[in-house]
Design a protein around this motif. Sequence first.
Motif, mmCIF file in Angstrom:
data_model
loop_
_atom_site.group_PDB
_atom_site.id
_atom_site.type_symbol
_atom_site.label_atom_id
_atom_site.label_comp_id
_atom_site.label_asym_id
_atom_site.label_seq_id
_atom_site.Cartn_x
_atom_site.Cartn_y
_atom_site.Cartn_z
ATOM 1 N N ARG A 101 0.205 -0.997 -0.024
ATOM 2 C CA ARG A 101 -0.514 0.006 -0.213
ATOM 3 C C ARG A 101 0.582 0.944 0.052
ATOM 4 O O ARG A 101 0.295 1.940 -0.471
ATOM 5 C CB ARG A 101 -1.224 0.225 1.411
ATOM 6 C CG ARG A 101 -1.895 -0.842 1.083
ATOM 7 C CD ARG A 101 -3.711 -0.753 2.407
ATOM 8 N NE ARG A 101 -4.335 -1.354 2.536
ATOM 9 C CZ ARG A 101 -4.708 -1.806 3.698
ATOM 10 N NH1 ARG A 101 -4.655 -0.664 4.566
ATOM 11 N NH2 ARG A 101 -5.429 -2.159 3.331
ATOM 12 N N CYS A 102 2.274 1.113 0.788
ATOM 13 C CA CYS A 102 2.580 2.388 0.378
ATOM 14 C C CYS A 102 4.460 2.125 0.313
ATOM 15 O O CYS A 102 4.939 1.207 0.291
ATOM 16 C CB CYS A 102 3.151 2.998 2.191
ATOM 17 S SG CYS A 102 3.584 1.943 2.393
ATOM 18 N N ARG A 103 5.209 3.220 -0.059
ATOM 19 C CA ARG A 103 6.445 3.171 -0.973
ATOM 20 C C ARG A 103 7.284 2.229 0.534
ATOM 21 O O ARG A 103 8.344 2.060 0.050
ATOM 22 C CB ARG A 103 7.333 4.197 -1.073
ATOM 23 C CG ARG A 103 7.276 5.071 0.004
ATOM 24 C CD ARG A 103 8.271 6.374 -0.550
ATOM 25 N NE ARG A 103 6.991 7.666 -1.009
ATOM 26 C CZ ARG A 103 5.814 8.179 -0.105
ATOM 27 N NH1 ARG A 103 6.256 7.985 1.288
ATOM 28 N NH2 ARG A 103 5.332 9.519 -0.360
ATOM 29 N N ARG A 110 11.600 -8.147 5.860
ATOM 30 C CA ARG A 110 10.192 -8.819 6.682
ATOM 31 C C ARG A 110 9.531 -8.010 7.055
ATOM 32 O O ARG A 110 9.355 -6.602 7.567
ATOM 33 C CB ARG A 110 10.623 -9.860 7.633
ATOM 34 C CG ARG A 110 11.536 -10.955 7.586
ATOM 35 C CD ARG A 110 11.837 -11.681 8.495
ATOM 36 N NE ARG A 110 10.596 -12.402 8.711
ATOM 37 C CZ ARG A 110 10.860 -13.462 9.766
ATOM 38 N NH1 ARG A 110 11.647 -13.742 10.346
ATOM 39 N NH2 ARG A 110 9.381 -14.005 9.927
ATOM 40 N N LEU A 111 7.912 -7.278 7.006
ATOM 41 C CA LEU A 111 6.457 -7.219 7.315
ATOM 42 C C LEU A 111 6.419 -7.373 9.106
ATOM 43 O O LEU A 111 6.884 -8.475 9.193
ATOM 44 C CB LEU A 111 5.916 -7.263 6.814
ATOM 45 C CG LEU A 111 4.188 -5.973 7.274
ATOM 46 C CD1 LEU A 111 3.508 -6.521 6.506
ATOM 47 C CD2 LEU A 111 3.702 -6.814 8.179
ATOM 48 N N VAL A 112 6.686 -6.365 9.314
ATOM 49 C CA VAL A 112 6.554 -6.507 11.299
ATOM 50 C C VAL A 112 5.424 -6.031 11.525
ATOM 51 O O VAL A 112 4.796 -5.032 11.777
ATOM 52 C CB VAL A 112 8.259 -6.101 12.084
ATOM 53 C CG1 VAL A 112 8.012 -6.133 12.873
ATOM 54 C CG2 VAL A 112 9.041 -6.230 11.278
ATOM 55 N N VAL A 168 4.015 2.162 11.522
ATOM 56 C CA VAL A 168 4.209 1.580 10.437
ATOM 57 C C VAL A 168 4.520 0.157 10.397
ATOM 58 O O VAL A 168 5.328 -0.404 11.483
ATOM 59 C CB VAL A 168 5.137 2.787 9.246
ATOM 60 C CG1 VAL A 168 4.280 3.346 8.987
ATOM 61 C CG2 VAL A 168 6.195 2.637 9.332
ATOM 62 N N LYS A 169 4.559 -0.833 9.175
ATOM 63 C CA LYS A 169 4.993 -2.246 10.265
ATOM 64 C C LYS A 169 6.145 -2.876 9.120
ATOM 65 O O LYS A 169 6.970 -3.806 9.378
ATOM 66 C CB LYS A 169 3.717 -3.207 9.345
ATOM 67 C CG LYS A 169 2.341 -2.821 10.975
ATOM 68 C CD LYS A 169 2.334 -2.929 11.394
ATOM 69 C CE LYS A 169 1.299 -3.011 12.275
ATOM 70 N NZ LYS A 169 1.154 -2.550 13.906
ATOM 71 N N CYS A 170 6.605 -1.123 8.051
ATOM 72 C CA CYS A 170 7.721 -1.662 7.487
ATOM 73 C C CYS A 170 8.759 -1.061 7.382
ATOM 74 O O CYS A 170 8.312 0.341 8.234
ATOM 75 C CB CYS A 170 7.776 -2.249 6.014
ATOM 76 S SG CYS A 170 5.493 -2.998 5.280
ATOM 77 N N ARG A 171 9.844 -1.335 7.555
ATOM 78 C CA ARG A 171 11.089 -0.142 8.090
ATOM 79 C C ARG A 171 11.303 0.801 6.955
ATOM 80 O O ARG A 171 11.399 0.567 6.021
ATOM 81 C CB ARG A 171 12.528 -1.296 8.049
ATOM 82 C CG ARG A 171 13.735 -0.545 8.305
ATOM 83 C CD ARG A 171 15.355 -1.364 7.716
ATOM 84 N NE ARG A 171 16.083 -0.249 8.744
ATOM 85 C CZ ARG A 171 17.334 -0.463 8.132
ATOM 86 N NH1 ARG A 171 17.525 -0.955 7.418
ATOM 87 N NH2 ARG A 171 18.133 0.212 8.274
ATOM 88 N N GLY A 184 -0.589 7.758 7.865
ATOM 89 C CA GLY A 184 -1.759 7.231 7.812
ATOM 90 C C GLY A 184 -2.562 6.102 6.509
ATOM 91 O O GLY A 184 -2.652 5.622 7.024
ATOM 92 N N THR A 185 -0.954 6.001 5.459
ATOM 93 C CA THR A 185 -1.734 4.380 4.751
ATOM 94 C C THR A 185 -1.864 3.496 5.781
ATOM 95 O O THR A 185 -2.286 2.607 5.312
ATOM 96 C CB THR A 185 -0.610 4.043 3.774
ATOM 97 O OG1 THR A 185 -1.086 5.514 3.228
ATOM 98 C CG2 THR A 185 -0.657 3.131 2.777
ATOM 99 N N CYS A 186 -0.421 3.012 6.387
ATOM 100 C CA CYS A 186 -0.683 1.808 7.759
ATOM 101 C C CYS A 186 -1.900 2.035 9.003
ATOM 102 O O CYS A 186 -1.528 0.655 9.170
ATOM 103 C CB CYS A 186 0.894 1.778 8.466
ATOM 104 S SG CYS A 186 1.094 0.127 8.353
HETATM 105 S S1 SF4 Z 1 4.460 0.003 6.102
HETATM 106 FE FE1 SF4 Z 1 2.440 -0.576 6.349
HETATM 107 S S2 SF4 Z 1 1.046 -0.137 4.245
HETATM 108 FE FE2 SF4 Z 1 3.655 0.300 4.095
HETATM 109 S S3 SF4 Z 1 3.834 -1.435 3.213
HETATM 110 FE FE3 SF4 Z 1 4.058 -2.051 5.005
HETATM 111 S S4 SF4 Z 1 2.379 -2.933 6.333
HETATM 112 FE FE4 SF4 Z 1 1.835 -2.227 4.147
#
Ligand code: SF4
Length: 279
Positions: A101-103, A110-112, A168-171, A184-186
């Motif tokens: 969803r976002c950059r 890894r998604l956290v 936010v779930k990504c570094r 806002g996106t996360c």
């Molecule tokens: S930070 Fe959140 S919204 Fe952005 S890609 Fe990762 S999980 Fe998706």
Amino acid sequence: MNPDELRAELAALARQAQGLADLDRLLGVRDTPVPPLPPLRAAFAPPRSPSVAAPANRARDATPASPKALPKEPRPARGLSLAEREARLHTLADRMAGCTRCRLHEGRTRLVFGQGAADADLVFVGEGPGYHEDQQGLAFVGRAGELLTKMIAALGLSRDEVFICNVVKCRPPGNRNPQPDEMGTCLPYLREQLDIVQPRVICALGKTAAVGLGLITPDQSLGRNRGLHDWHGTPALVTYHPAYLLRSPSEKRKAWHDLQQLFPYIGGRPGREAGSARA
Ligand code: SF4
């Protein structure tokens, strides 16, 4: 002030002093040691009183809730069972896997998602994963994570008894702060996590997390807006990020002052089921 009120105030002061001594020991504050206080006499035990709502937007350095303000009555059972919460968290984690969803997805390893008890009374929210979190897929590992573990221990809890996640779930690349559009996106994911866990209290660690949750605005200082706020009806404490405390150890006393305001909300839950979920 009548005798009961005086006893309650003395008990509150004793709790604060003992807490400082405990945190000095747990967090390694090197100031003049505070000698342990003798046990409170039974006559100084705080009187029972009905629960009260958490105050919103408590000012900096406000006095932690006195024993008179502690919620003594059991809170009504919350809607979801532990098994339902665990299942919903796993479903959400599955849905989030592969999110673009976002950059921030571009640079993640890894998604956290976050980890901890699916029915935690207390949820810690940080800003976003760093290098170690990105590598391991876990929130708050590394040195800041170790300090958070000590802060949790100072509250009389373990990491398995709380839930720990980020806005936010990504570094973010280079460990920069997440940008407003990324937060806002996360944010809907975090909202869903909090809706599932339904904590009694949230603890926002650092300014970015506090801004991401909408507890303070970007132009407000963290130092002047620490303390209890309100997040859609749930008390939310704003305090320092463990990484900041590692850089500024003299602020640990203020952090402990803040953390004590969590005590009224983490005293156990009637009918709580054993176990925890890791998603
Ligand atoms: S930070 Fe959140 S919204 Fe952005 S890609 Fe990762 S999980 Fe998706």
